[in-house]
Design a protein around this motif. Structure first.
Motif, PDB file in Angstrom:
ATOM      1  N   ARG A  33       0.862  -1.195   0.000  1.00  0.00           N
ATOM      2  CA  ARG A  33       0.000   0.000   0.000  1.00  0.00           C
ATOM      3  C   ARG A  33       0.895   1.240   0.000  1.00  0.00           C
ATOM      4  O   ARG A  33       2.005   1.214   0.552  1.00  0.00           O
ATOM      5  CB  ARG A  33      -0.905   0.035   1.232  1.00  0.00           C
ATOM      6  CG  ARG A  33      -1.615  -1.295   1.546  1.00  0.00           C
ATOM      7  CD  ARG A  33      -2.693  -1.619   0.536  1.00  0.00           C
ATOM      8  NE  ARG A  33      -3.271  -2.936   0.770  1.00  0.00           N
ATOM      9  CZ  ARG A  33      -4.289  -3.179   1.576  1.00  0.00           C
ATOM     10  NH1 ARG A  33      -4.828  -2.175   2.270  1.00  0.00           N
ATOM     11  NH2 ARG A  33      -4.773  -4.400   1.706  1.00  0.00           N
ATOM     12  N   LYS A  40      -7.692  10.906  -3.591  1.00  0.00           N
ATOM     13  CA  LYS A  40      -8.627   9.779  -3.483  1.00  0.00           C
ATOM     14  C   LYS A  40      -7.868   8.464  -3.377  1.00  0.00           C
ATOM     15  O   LYS A  40      -6.664   8.400  -3.633  1.00  0.00           O
ATOM     16  CB  LYS A  40      -9.543   9.741  -4.706  1.00  0.00           C
ATOM     17  CG  LYS A  40      -8.804   9.590  -6.030  1.00  0.00           C
ATOM     18  CD  LYS A  40      -9.782   9.614  -7.212  1.00  0.00           C
ATOM     19  CE  LYS A  40      -9.043   9.547  -8.541  1.00  0.00           C
ATOM     20  NZ  LYS A  40      -9.975   9.581  -9.694  1.00  0.00           N
ATOM     21  N   ASN A  41      -8.595   7.417  -2.981  1.00  0.00           N
ATOM     22  CA  ASN A  41      -8.052   6.072  -2.995  1.00  0.00           C
ATOM     23  C   ASN A  41      -8.206   5.507  -4.403  1.00  0.00           C
ATOM     24  O   ASN A  41      -9.292   5.568  -4.983  1.00  0.00           O
ATOM     25  CB  ASN A  41      -8.788   5.173  -2.003  1.00  0.00           C
ATOM     26  CG  ASN A  41      -8.623   5.631  -0.568  1.00  0.00           C
ATOM     27  OD1 ASN A  41      -7.746   6.439  -0.264  1.00  0.00           O
ATOM     28  ND2 ASN A  41      -9.464   5.127   0.309  1.00  0.00           N
ATOM     29  N   GLN A  48      -2.137  -0.082  -4.653  1.00  0.00           N
ATOM     30  CA  GLN A  48      -3.250   0.545  -3.946  1.00  0.00           C
ATOM     31  C   GLN A  48      -2.770   1.804  -3.240  1.00  0.00           C
ATOM     32  O   GLN A  48      -1.975   1.738  -2.296  1.00  0.00           O
ATOM     33  CB  GLN A  48      -3.849  -0.406  -2.923  1.00  0.00           C
ATOM     34  CG  GLN A  48      -5.009   0.197  -2.135  1.00  0.00           C
ATOM     35  CD  GLN A  48      -6.159   0.639  -3.022  1.00  0.00           C
ATOM     36  OE1 GLN A  48      -6.731  -0.162  -3.754  1.00  0.00           O
ATOM     37  NE2 GLN A  48      -6.502   1.927  -2.968  1.00  0.00           N
ATOM     38  N   ILE A  50      -3.572   4.997  -0.951  1.00  0.00           N
ATOM     39  CA  ILE A  50      -4.497   5.495   0.069  1.00  0.00           C
ATOM     40  C   ILE A  50      -4.297   7.005   0.151  1.00  0.00           C
ATOM     41  O   ILE A  50      -3.270   7.479   0.645  1.00  0.00           O
ATOM     42  CB  ILE A  50      -4.230   4.827   1.426  1.00  0.00           C
ATOM     43  CG1 ILE A  50      -4.398   3.314   1.292  1.00  0.00           C
ATOM     44  CG2 ILE A  50      -5.144   5.390   2.495  1.00  0.00           C
ATOM     45  CD1 ILE A  50      -3.847   2.539   2.454  1.00  0.00           C
ATOM     46  N   GLU A  73      -3.271   7.304   9.327  1.00  0.00           N
ATOM     47  CA  GLU A  73      -3.548   6.254   8.349  1.00  0.00           C
ATOM     48  C   GLU A  73      -2.587   5.082   8.514  1.00  0.00           C
ATOM     49  O   GLU A  73      -2.982   3.916   8.328  1.00  0.00           O
ATOM     50  CB  GLU A  73      -3.456   6.824   6.929  1.00  0.00           C
ATOM     51  CG  GLU A  73      -4.002   5.911   5.857  1.00  0.00           C
ATOM     52  CD  GLU A  73      -5.457   5.531   6.087  1.00  0.00           C
ATOM     53  OE1 GLU A  73      -5.753   4.314   6.041  1.00  0.00           O
ATOM     54  OE2 GLU A  73      -6.289   6.431   6.322  1.00  0.00           O
TER      55      GLU A  73
END
Length: 386
Positions: A33, A40-41, A48, A50, A73
């Protein structure tokens, strides 16, 4: 393993972070990640992302607000390893470490020396800020599980703080900027009447943009030459200033370019420029664009810093000149354009050097091996021999 990379400064399309490190680790089968100041995600290059929002534009506010969002986060992710990329995130790295997490600090630049090139820091303040940053890096680095510097020069400094320093050099993905289509069209693109040269990267006065404008003006008195220019101006107001220079009429400015646009610009270019000024942070740096030009078979014109001369002239893949002298730039580019066979051999030599020495594949493998060592239970992490 679950891996979280995080940054408060870098773009989600950052070459080192997303395209190389995160993608390589994901290809090794890890769940990767990226936490970033993004709106935005979403999936970016299969990674991915975040997004924590763009955050404030003011530097101090960003350091406070954005880093707090990043930390929050990070805690949500419950990762096996956390890997951060910005000096301003060192406090977050410490907090995660104190919470029992495995943490890696990725050092892209020689930050204490880089301070001297920051236009927004008053001259009288640069030395004390540099010393403060170096002391902070020393304190934090000793407490990290590993340090990942981008060059041997930076690695040598950090090994005095932490023996678990593993240099992961920022070499290019070998075939990213070259494809069969580019090779087929290469002669056509480079044989036209217009001569294209290129610079792609951060654009600033200390990276030679004004010198390049003067060079373009001189070159076009004897032959048609256009500059393919890609990247962001720093500071942004510099763009308006440079547009007023007479050399700007010979510029094809693309703004920030993606990797496909980069590849297309390389296919058209006969020379790639890396004519930075002799700033302390540049002298021992290894600019990613230098190796990207080489990987794309584009001959290089570089500043004659000793390390760069060793790479460029040692591999016979371009020419080096004293920086900040536009007339020498003009002479060198004119020579390269007027000797196409010799210049073509320089490009081929650069490609060969990239294929044999300066490419990402072994660096990605080393990075994965570091992660595997960190995750072995009850195993002592051995120092990198360098």
């Amino acid at each position: 393993m679950k891996i979280v990379h995080f940054t408060s400064v870098h773009h989600v399309y950052d070459t080192r972070i997303t395209i190389k490190e995160c993608s390589s680790l994901q290809n090794y089968g890890h769940d990767v990640r990226l936490i970033a100041a993004h709106d935005k995600n979403e999936l970016v290059g299969g990674i991915q992302v975040i997004g924590i929002g763009k955050g404030p534009k003011h530097r101090l506010a960003r350091m406070l607000v954005t880093t707090a969002r990043v930390f929050r986060e990070c805690l949500k992710q419950k990762a096996d390893i956390y890997h951060y990329h910005d000096p301003e995130l060192m406090p977050i790295g410490l907090l995660l470490k104190w919470l029992g997490k495995r943490v890696i600090y990725d050092v892209h630049e020689d930050v204490p020396r880089d301070i001297y090139s920051k236009f927004w820091i008053p001259g009288w303040l640069k030395k004390p800020v540099s010393l403060c940053v170096e002391a902070t890096e020393r304190f934090v680095a000793k407490r990290m599980d590993a340090i990942v510097p981008a060059t041997p020069y930076i690695a040598n400094r950090f090994r005095t703080y932490n023996p678990h320093t593993y240099e992961i050099q920022n070499f290019p993905l070998l075939d990213e900027l070259v494809s069969l289509e580019v090779e087929v069209n290469d002669n056509e693109n480079k044989s036209g009447e217009m001569n294209y040269i290129a610079y792609i990267g951060s654009i600033s006065e200390v990276r030679g943009i004004k010198d390049t404008m003067e060079c373009l003006e001189q070159l076009n008195l004897v032959m048609p030459v256009r500059l393919l220019l890609g990247g962001d101006f720093s500071p942004p107001a510099l763009l308006d200033e440079v547009r007023q220079l007479r050399g700007w009429q010979y510029v094809d400015y693309r703004g920030r370019v993606d990797r496909e646009q980069f590849r297309e610009m390389m296919a058209q270019s006969k020379v790639g420029l890396v004519v930075l000024h002799p700033e302390p942070n540049f002298m021992m740096s290894q600019p990613n664009k230098l190796f990207e030009y080489m990987s794309a078979s584009v001959p290089v014109l570089a500043s004659d810093f000793p390390l760069w001369k060793l790479i460029v002239e040692g591999n016979q893949c371009g020419m080096c000149i004293p920086p900040m002298q536009p007339h020498l730039m003009t002479q060198a580019i004119q020579y390269m354009l007027e000797h196409p066979e010799e210049t073509r051999r320089m490009g081929e030599n650069g490609r060969t050097a990239a294929a044999t020495q300066y490419n990402w594949q072994p660096e990605g493998r080393k990075l994965n091996e570091l992660y595997e060592r960190l995750m072995r239970p009850h195993t002592r992490l051995e120092p990198d021999p360098g």
